[in-house]
Design a protein around this motif. Sequence first.
Motif, PDB file in Angstrom:
ATOM      1  N   GLY A  41       2.626  -3.004   0.102  1.00 51.01           N
ATOM      2  CA  GLY A  41       2.527  -3.044   1.560  1.00 51.01           C
ATOM      3  C   GLY A  41       2.288  -1.697   2.215  1.00 51.01           C
ATOM      4  N   VAL A  42       1.939  -0.704   1.434  1.00 45.62           N
ATOM      5  CA  VAL A  42       1.715   0.649   1.960  1.00 45.62           C
ATOM      6  C   VAL A  42       0.248   1.002   1.778  1.00 45.62           C
ATOM      7  N   ASN A  43      -0.361   1.518   2.849  1.00 50.18           N
ATOM      8  CA  ASN A  43      -1.769   1.912   2.814  1.00 50.18           C
ATOM      9  C   ASN A  43      -1.877   3.427   2.639  1.00 50.18           C
ATOM     10  N   PHE A  44      -2.385   3.831   1.471  1.00 49.24           N
ATOM     11  CA  PHE A  44      -2.567   5.253   1.181  1.00 49.24           C
ATOM     12  C   PHE A  44      -3.773   5.794   1.947  1.00 49.24           C
ATOM     13  N   ASP A  45      -3.732   7.099   2.270  1.00 51.83           N
ATOM     14  CA  ASP A  45      -4.843   7.740   2.967  1.00 51.83           C
ATOM     15  C   ASP A  45      -6.087   7.799   2.094  1.00 51.83           C
ATOM     16  N   ILE A  46      -5.907   7.799   0.782  1.00 52.99           N
ATOM     17  CA  ILE A  46      -7.009   7.884  -0.155  1.00 52.99           C
ATOM     18  C   ILE A  46      -6.556   7.186  -1.440  1.00 52.99           C
ATOM     19  N   ALA A  47      -7.510   6.673  -2.195  1.00 52.43           N
ATOM     20  CA  ALA A  47      -7.174   5.982  -3.441  1.00 52.43           C
ATOM     21  C   ALA A  47      -6.466   6.937  -4.406  1.00 52.43           C
ATOM     22  N   PHE A  48      -5.557   6.384  -5.200  1.00 52.77           N
ATOM     23  CA  PHE A  48      -4.818   7.204  -6.159  1.00 52.77           C
ATOM     24  C   PHE A  48      -5.749   7.843  -7.170  1.00 52.77           C
ATOM     25  N   ASP A  49      -5.502   9.119  -7.436  1.00 48.08           N
ATOM     26  CA  ASP A  49      -6.220   9.881  -8.458  1.00 48.08           C
ATOM     27  C   ASP A  49      -5.164  10.690  -9.198  1.00 48.08           C
ATOM     28  N   LYS A  50      -5.101  10.551 -10.512  1.00 45.34           N
ATOM     29  CA  LYS A  50      -4.049  11.202 -11.304  1.00 45.34           C
ATOM     30  C   LYS A  50      -4.007  12.713 -11.122  1.00 45.34           C
ATOM     31  N   LEU A  51      -5.109  13.322 -10.692  1.00 46.58           N
ATOM     32  CA  LEU A  51      -5.151  14.767 -10.522  1.00 46.58           C
ATOM     33  C   LEU A  51      -4.756  15.212  -9.118  1.00 46.58           C
ATOM     34  N   ARG A  52      -4.713  14.282  -8.184  1.00 48.44           N
ATOM     35  CA  ARG A  52      -4.298  14.613  -6.814  1.00 48.44           C
ATOM     36  C   ARG A  52      -2.784  14.440  -6.724  1.00 48.44           C
ATOM     37  N   LEU A  53      -2.106  15.421  -6.175  1.00 46.62           N
ATOM     38  CA  LEU A  53      -0.646  15.414  -6.175  1.00 46.62           C
ATOM     39  C   LEU A  53      -0.003  15.031  -4.847  1.00 46.62           C
ATOM     40  N   ASN A  54      -0.721  15.120  -3.743  1.00 47.46           N
ATOM     41  CA  ASN A  54      -0.120  14.866  -2.427  1.00 47.46           C
ATOM     42  C   ASN A  54      -0.881  13.787  -1.671  1.00 47.46           C
ATOM     43  N   TYR A  55      -0.107  12.850  -1.117  1.00 48.72           N
ATOM     44  CA  TYR A  55      -0.688  11.719  -0.382  1.00 48.72           C
ATOM     45  C   TYR A  55       0.079  11.501   0.913  1.00 48.72           C
ATOM     46  N   THR A  56      -0.613  10.903   1.876  1.00 50.66           N
ATOM     47  CA  THR A  56       0.049  10.367   3.059  1.00 50.66           C
ATOM     48  C   THR A  56      -0.278   8.880   3.095  1.00 50.66           C
ATOM     49  N   ALA A  57       0.617   8.121   3.710  1.00 50.63           N
ATOM     50  CA  ALA A  57       0.434   6.673   3.736  1.00 50.63           C
ATOM     51  C   ALA A  57       1.124   6.102   4.961  1.00 50.63           C
ATOM     52  N   LYS A  58       0.725   4.870   5.325  1.00 52.64           N
ATOM     53  CA  LYS A  58       1.308   4.178   6.483  1.00 52.64           C
ATOM     54  C   LYS A  58       1.697   2.768   6.097  1.00 52.64           C
ATOM     55  N   THR A  59       2.709   2.271   6.812  1.00 53.37           N
ATOM     56  CA  THR A  59       3.146   0.901   6.588  1.00 53.37           C
ATOM     57  C   THR A  59       3.844   0.379   7.834  1.00 53.37           C
ATOM     58  N   THR A  60       3.967  -0.925   7.915  1.00 55.34           N
ATOM     59  CA  THR A  60       4.772  -1.560   8.958  1.00 55.34           C
ATOM     60  C   THR A  60       6.035  -2.164   8.355  1.00 55.34           C
ATOM     61  N   ALA A  61       6.156  -2.106   7.041  1.00 58.49           N
ATOM     62  CA  ALA A  61       7.279  -2.718   6.326  1.00 58.49           C
ATOM     63  C   ALA A  61       8.483  -1.782   6.258  1.00 58.49           C
ATOM     64  N   ALA A  62       9.681  -2.365   6.257  1.00 57.44           N
ATOM     65  CA  ALA A  62      10.919  -1.590   6.158  1.00 57.44           C
ATOM     66  C   ALA A  62      11.227  -1.202   4.715  1.00 57.44           C
ATOM     67  N   THR A  63      10.638  -1.922   3.768  1.00 58.29           N
ATOM     68  CA  THR A  63      10.845  -1.603   2.359  1.00 58.29           C
ATOM     69  C   THR A  63       9.520  -1.738   1.614  1.00 58.29           C
ATOM     70  N   ALA A  64       9.465  -1.106   0.464  1.00 59.35           N
ATOM     71  CA  ALA A  64       8.289  -1.212  -0.417  1.00 59.35           C
ATOM     72  C   ALA A  64       8.777  -1.102  -1.850  1.00 59.35           C
ATOM     73  N   THR A  65       8.088  -1.798  -2.731  1.00 62.06           N
ATOM     74  CA  THR A  65       8.377  -1.669  -4.153  1.00 62.06           C
ATOM     75  C   THR A  65       7.455  -0.605  -4.719  1.00 62.06           C
ATOM     76  N   ILE A  66       8.059   0.381  -5.415  1.00 65.56           N
ATOM     77  CA  ILE A  66       7.264   1.453  -6.009  1.00 65.56           C
ATOM     78  C   ILE A  66       7.083   1.169  -7.494  1.00 65.56           C
ATOM     79  N   ALA A  67       5.857   1.318  -7.957  1.00 68.40           N
ATOM     80  CA  ALA A  67       5.551   1.110  -9.375  1.00 68.40           C
ATOM     81  C   ALA A  67       4.703   2.280  -9.868  1.00 68.40           C
ATOM     82  N   CYS A  68       5.179   2.942 -10.908  1.00 66.24           N
ATOM     83  CA  CYS A  68       4.479   4.084 -11.491  1.00 66.24           C
ATOM     84  C   CYS A  68       4.309   3.845 -12.987  1.00 66.24           C
ATOM     85  N   VAL A  69       3.146   4.230 -13.499  1.00 70.52           N
ATOM     86  CA  VAL A  69       2.879   4.149 -14.926  1.00 70.52           C
ATOM     87  C   VAL A  69       2.378   5.511 -15.376  1.00 70.52           C
TER      88      VAL A  69
END
Length: 125
Positions: A41-69
């Motif tokens: 439910g979170v919209n990142f400013d840019i698509a994930f790239d393993k070499l990029r370390l910093n992101y901003t994102a927006k959401t309207t949800a009070a919670t989000a599930t985070i998944a990292c691999v």
Amino acid sequence: KATNNSSFVRLDISELERVVPLIATTEPPKVANLASLSLSGVNFDIAFDKLRLNYTAKTTAATATIACVAKDGDATIAITANGESVDNNGTVNIANNKVTKIVVTVTNGDAQRVYTVDVTRGNPS
């Protein structure tokens, strides 16, 4: 065919030491990259790239599930949201009208990489 005794030189190699070539092997360097990072439910400013370390994102949800691999299965992943530890595939509370700072640290041997996501819900002051 030699025509005289000066055509050949005799070398005595009986005193030479045997040389065994040494082939050094090294392990490939450890990789501490993420293969993927997502927050439901979170919209990142840019698509994930393993070499990029910093992101901003927006959401309207009070919670989000985070998944990292991690790219390397031997790597460990540590996640915090505003300084509080969060489990991988766990729930992150997203503060209203503030920036929630999510930090994902990937460690693999001596290699380490830190990803940050600043998530905004509402209008931070």
